[in-house]
Write a protein that holds these residues in place. Structure first.
Motif, PDB file in Angstrom:
ATOM      1  N   GLN A  93      31.159  55.050  48.209  1.00  0.00           N
ATOM      2  CA  GLN A  93      32.763  54.594  47.910  1.00  0.00           C
ATOM      3  C   GLN A  93      32.658  52.789  48.778  1.00  0.00           C
ATOM      4  N   ILE A  94      32.661  52.286  47.413  1.00  0.00           N
ATOM      5  CA  ILE A  94      32.452  50.369  47.676  1.00  0.00           C
ATOM      6  C   ILE A  94      33.721  49.757  47.721  1.00  0.00           C
ATOM      7  N   GLY A  95      34.035  48.693  48.439  1.00  0.00           N
ATOM      8  CA  GLY A  95      35.009  48.192  48.769  1.00  0.00           C
ATOM      9  C   GLY A  95      34.840  46.882  49.503  1.00  0.00           C
ATOM     10  N   THR A  96      36.236  46.375  49.659  1.00  0.00           N
ATOM     11  CA  THR A  96      35.798  45.298  50.407  1.00  0.00           C
ATOM     12  C   THR A  96      37.371  45.653  52.300  1.00  0.00           C
ATOM     13  N   PRO A  97      36.174  45.871  52.987  1.00  0.00           N
ATOM     14  CA  PRO A  97      37.233  45.309  54.772  1.00  0.00           C
ATOM     15  C   PRO A  97      38.621  44.324  54.641  1.00  0.00           C
ATOM     16  N   THR A  98      39.391  44.680  55.095  1.00  0.00           N
ATOM     17  CA  THR A  98      40.361  43.614  55.051  1.00  0.00           C
ATOM     18  C   THR A  98      40.646  43.624  56.873  1.00  0.00           C
ATOM     19  N   TYR A  99      40.506  42.695  57.606  1.00  0.00           N
ATOM     20  CA  TYR A  99      41.116  42.681  58.830  1.00  0.00           C
ATOM     21  C   TYR A  99      42.502  41.969  58.978  1.00  0.00           C
ATOM     22  N   ALA A 100      43.133  42.717  59.471  1.00  0.00           N
ATOM     23  CA  ALA A 100      44.897  42.428  59.142  1.00  0.00           C
ATOM     24  C   ALA A 100      45.249  40.815  59.265  1.00  0.00           C
ATOM     25  N   TYR A 101      44.516  40.357  61.036  1.00  0.00           N
ATOM     26  CA  TYR A 101      44.596  39.261  60.954  1.00  0.00           C
ATOM     27  C   TYR A 101      44.991  38.517  60.424  1.00  0.00           C
ATOM     28  N   ASP A 102      43.401  38.168  58.720  1.00  0.00           N
ATOM     29  CA  ASP A 102      43.329  37.279  58.173  1.00  0.00           C
ATOM     30  C   ASP A 102      44.235  37.589  57.239  1.00  0.00           C
ATOM     31  N   LEU A 103      44.785  39.190  57.069  1.00  0.00           N
ATOM     32  CA  LEU A 103      46.046  38.849  55.751  1.00  0.00           C
ATOM     33  C   LEU A 103      47.624  38.086  56.729  1.00  0.00           C
ATOM     34  N   ALA A 104      47.841  38.396  58.047  1.00  0.00           N
ATOM     35  CA  ALA A 104      48.380  37.863  58.369  1.00  0.00           C
ATOM     36  C   ALA A 104      48.310  36.460  58.124  1.00  0.00           C
ATOM     37  N   ILE A 105      47.295  35.350  58.372  1.00  0.00           N
ATOM     38  CA  ILE A 105      47.682  34.344  58.136  1.00  0.00           C
ATOM     39  C   ILE A 105      47.009  33.901  56.781  1.00  0.00           C
ATOM     40  N   ALA A 106      47.088  34.416  55.717  1.00  0.00           N
ATOM     41  CA  ALA A 106      47.203  33.402  54.352  1.00  0.00           C
ATOM     42  C   ALA A 106      48.908  34.533  54.113  1.00  0.00           C
ATOM     43  N   PHE A 129      57.180  28.623  46.244  1.00  0.00           N
ATOM     44  CA  PHE A 129      56.655  29.818  46.173  1.00  0.00           C
ATOM     45  C   PHE A 129      56.547  30.283  45.088  1.00  0.00           C
ATOM     46  N   ILE A 130      55.370  30.925  44.587  1.00  0.00           N
ATOM     47  CA  ILE A 130      54.829  31.142  43.283  1.00  0.00           C
ATOM     48  C   ILE A 130      54.971  32.650  42.943  1.00  0.00           C
ATOM     49  N   THR A 131      56.008  32.906  42.627  1.00  0.00           N
ATOM     50  CA  THR A 131      56.252  34.663  42.537  1.00  0.00           C
ATOM     51  C   THR A 131      55.338  35.658  42.119  1.00  0.00           C
ATOM     52  N   GLY A 132      54.668  37.108  42.587  1.00  0.00           N
ATOM     53  CA  GLY A 132      53.965  37.957  41.651  1.00  0.00           C
ATOM     54  C   GLY A 132      53.324  38.245  42.505  1.00  0.00           C
ATOM     55  N   LEU A 133      52.164  38.334  41.813  1.00  0.00           N
ATOM     56  CA  LEU A 133      51.117  39.477  42.343  1.00  0.00           C
ATOM     57  C   LEU A 133      49.661  38.821  42.585  1.00  0.00           C
ATOM     58  N   TYR A 134      49.680  39.405  43.795  1.00  0.00           N
ATOM     59  CA  TYR A 134      48.700  38.676  43.997  1.00  0.00           C
ATOM     60  C   TYR A 134      47.724  39.501  44.539  1.00  0.00           C
ATOM     61  N   HIS A 135      46.213  39.613  44.788  1.00  0.00           N
ATOM     62  CA  HIS A 135      44.977  40.713  45.922  1.00  0.00           C
ATOM     63  C   HIS A 135      44.630  39.100  46.498  1.00  0.00           C
ATOM     64  N   PHE A 136      44.160  40.355  47.746  1.00  0.00           N
ATOM     65  CA  PHE A 136      43.753  40.329  48.642  1.00  0.00           C
ATOM     66  C   PHE A 136      42.892  41.134  49.987  1.00  0.00           C
ATOM     67  N   SER A 137      41.648  40.816  49.918  1.00  0.00           N
ATOM     68  CA  SER A 137      40.907  40.814  50.958  1.00  0.00           C
ATOM     69  C   SER A 137      40.221  40.367  51.677  1.00  0.00           C
ATOM     70  N   ASN A 138      39.138  40.272  52.900  1.00  0.00           N
ATOM     71  CA  ASN A 138      37.832  39.786  52.929  1.00  0.00           C
ATOM     72  C   ASN A 138      36.968  39.346  51.748  1.00  0.00           C
ATOM     73  N   GLU A 139      36.169  38.622  52.389  1.00  0.00           N
ATOM     74  CA  GLU A 139      34.890  38.492  50.688  1.00  0.00           C
ATOM     75  C   GLU A 139      33.428  39.163  51.323  1.00  0.00           C
ATOM     76  N   GLY A 140      33.270  39.440  50.162  1.00  0.00           N
ATOM     77  CA  GLY A 140      32.161  40.351  50.047  1.00  0.00           C
ATOM     78  C   GLY A 140      32.402  41.927  49.814  1.00  0.00           C
ATOM     79  N   VAL A 141      31.436  42.276  49.981  1.00  0.00           N
ATOM     80  CA  VAL A 141      31.530  44.128  49.627  1.00  0.00           C
ATOM     81  C   VAL A 141      31.259  44.935  50.521  1.00  0.00           C
ATOM     82  N   CYS A 142      30.959  46.285  49.912  1.00  0.00           N
ATOM     83  CA  CYS A 142      30.531  47.414  51.230  1.00  0.00           C
ATOM     84  C   CYS A 142      30.250  48.671  50.964  1.00  0.00           C
ATOM     85  N   SER A 143      29.673  49.409  50.983  1.00  0.00           N
ATOM     86  CA  SER A 143      30.367  51.066  51.333  1.00  0.00           C
ATOM     87  C   SER A 143      31.181  51.248  52.832  1.00  0.00           C
ATOM     88  N   TRP A 144      31.452  52.545  53.188  1.00  0.00           N
ATOM     89  CA  TRP A 144      31.849  53.098  54.403  1.00  0.00           C
ATOM     90  C   TRP A 144      31.002  53.065  55.181  1.00  0.00           C
TER      91      TRP A 144
END
Ligand SMILES: NC(=O)c1ccc[n+]([C@@H]2O[C@H](COP(=O)([O-])OP(=O)(O)OC[C@H]3O[C@@H](n4cnc5c(N)ncnc54)[C@H](OP(=O)(O)O)[C@@H]3O)[C@@H](O)[C@H]2O)c1
Length: 301
Positions: A192-205, A219-234
């Motif tokens: 299973q491949i994805g990207t971890p997201t440190y909640a601190y970084d999301l809060a900063i964003a 304030f540009i409305t709509g959908l956005y994606h956010f995770s940390n950069e990079g890719v890894c498995s669990w």
């Protein structure tokens, strides 16, 4: 004075928002008054209390961190999951539409958080905001309904994130950190491949979005994606956590089929973050750099 309400504030993301506001990590152009609530102070499933709450106070921004996040339990506790993840979102946006509210209140901007579980995980390229959704779980479906309710409101931003972790609350990173000090070996899925997201970084964003909205009124409305950069498995994620903890625990890579769970996890949940980066000029740290920051907090050094 800008008033910001954070709901579900005792969770991972809400706690990081509180830490950032307490430590004044983001400096705003105007004075900010944060109000942090959780189910004990503002139960967003209680639409009457919510209406009353908004009659008494007015907010420029609402950041909804409240959610039903137990993915496995949601399969059997469907009603609660839909209630918190979908109906409650409608409760908030309906309360904002209430005719009795002042003009100022009617202008409240709403930031809501969603998940990679709205996708089926069959992609081989990072998911963009326009790719078709196809949730495979009650949690994913309930969060997708919540997104729709949020976006029916014309002043909403919805941010999908993945693999959230923090020094607050329960999460994979903290669990592995604990278990690798107690056990000689651990089996962790590597397919299973994805990207971890440190909640601190999301809060900063999130707060950078708010800051730009206050400063430049964009304030540009709509959908956005956010995770940390990079890719890894669990497996990769767990291995690095064990290494950082100087643990001798052996992390064994296993296939998902050998780790039965009530909900099938997505095989691929990498999110494409180009839209949030270009729209809000947000610089996103690599997941391994953020994991270092997490470790400093977790181990207090
Ligand atoms: N965790 C992940 O891996 C992950 C991944 C992708 C996206 N997300 C999304 O990211 C957002 C933040 O997640 P998180 O991990 O910070 O969540 P969390 O730690 O589970 O926090 C959610 C908070 O909401 C509270 N809450 C539940 N029902 C409520 C209600 N009726 N009224 C008010 N508060 C209520 C919870 O209280 P109780 O603890 O008492 O229930 C908890 O304090 C959520 O939208 C989640 O779906 C999470």
């Amino acid at each position: 004075m800008i008033n910001i309400l954070v709901t579900g504030a005792n969770g991972q993301l809400g706690s990081e928002l509180k830490r950032i506001s307490d430590d004044n990590i983001i400096v705003f152009e105007k004075q900010i008054n944060f109000v942090f609530t959780d189910i004990d102070t503002l139960d967003i499933s209680d639409s009457n209390s919510l209406q009353e709450f908004f009659k008494e106070r007015s907010f420029d921004y609402i950041i909804n961190c409240a959610a039903y996040t137990n993915v496995d339990l949601a399969e059997t506790d469907k009603e609660s999951a839909y209630n918190v993840n979908a109906t409650c979102v409608k409760n908030i946006t309906d309360a904002l539409k209430n005719k009795d509210l002042s003009t100022e209140q009617a202008g409240t901007k709403f930031i809501h958080i969603s998940t990679d579980y709205v996708f089926d995980g069959n992609s081989h390229i990072p998911y963009t905001e326009v790719m078709p959704t196809n949730p495979q779980s009650v949690y994913g479906s309930s969060k997708l309904d919540g997104e729709k309710f949020a976006l029916e409101n014309d002043k909403s931003i919805v941010i999908r994130t993945s693999w959230l972790y923090s020094s607050y609350g329960k999460n994979f990173a903290k669990t592995i950190h604990k278990l690798c000090q107690e056990k000689e070996s651990l089996n962790v899925v590597f397919d299973q491949i994805g990207t971890p997201t440190y909640a601190y970084d999301l809060a900063i964003a999130i707060l950078q979005i708010v800051k730009q909205s206050i400063k430049e009124n964009n304030f540009i409305t709509g959908l956005y994606h956010f995770s940390n950069e990079g890719v890894c498995s669990w497996y990769d994620f767990a291995k690095i956590i064990a290494d950082k903890a100087n643990s001798k625990c052996i992390i064994n890579p296993i296939e998902s089929k050998d780790y039965p769970a009530p909900v099938k996890r997505p095989f691929y949940s990498v999110l494409n973050k180009n839209k949030i980066k270009s729209t809000y000029n947000i610089k996103i740290p690599h997941w391994q750099d953020s994991l270092n920051d997490f470790f400093k907090i977790l181990t207090n050094n």
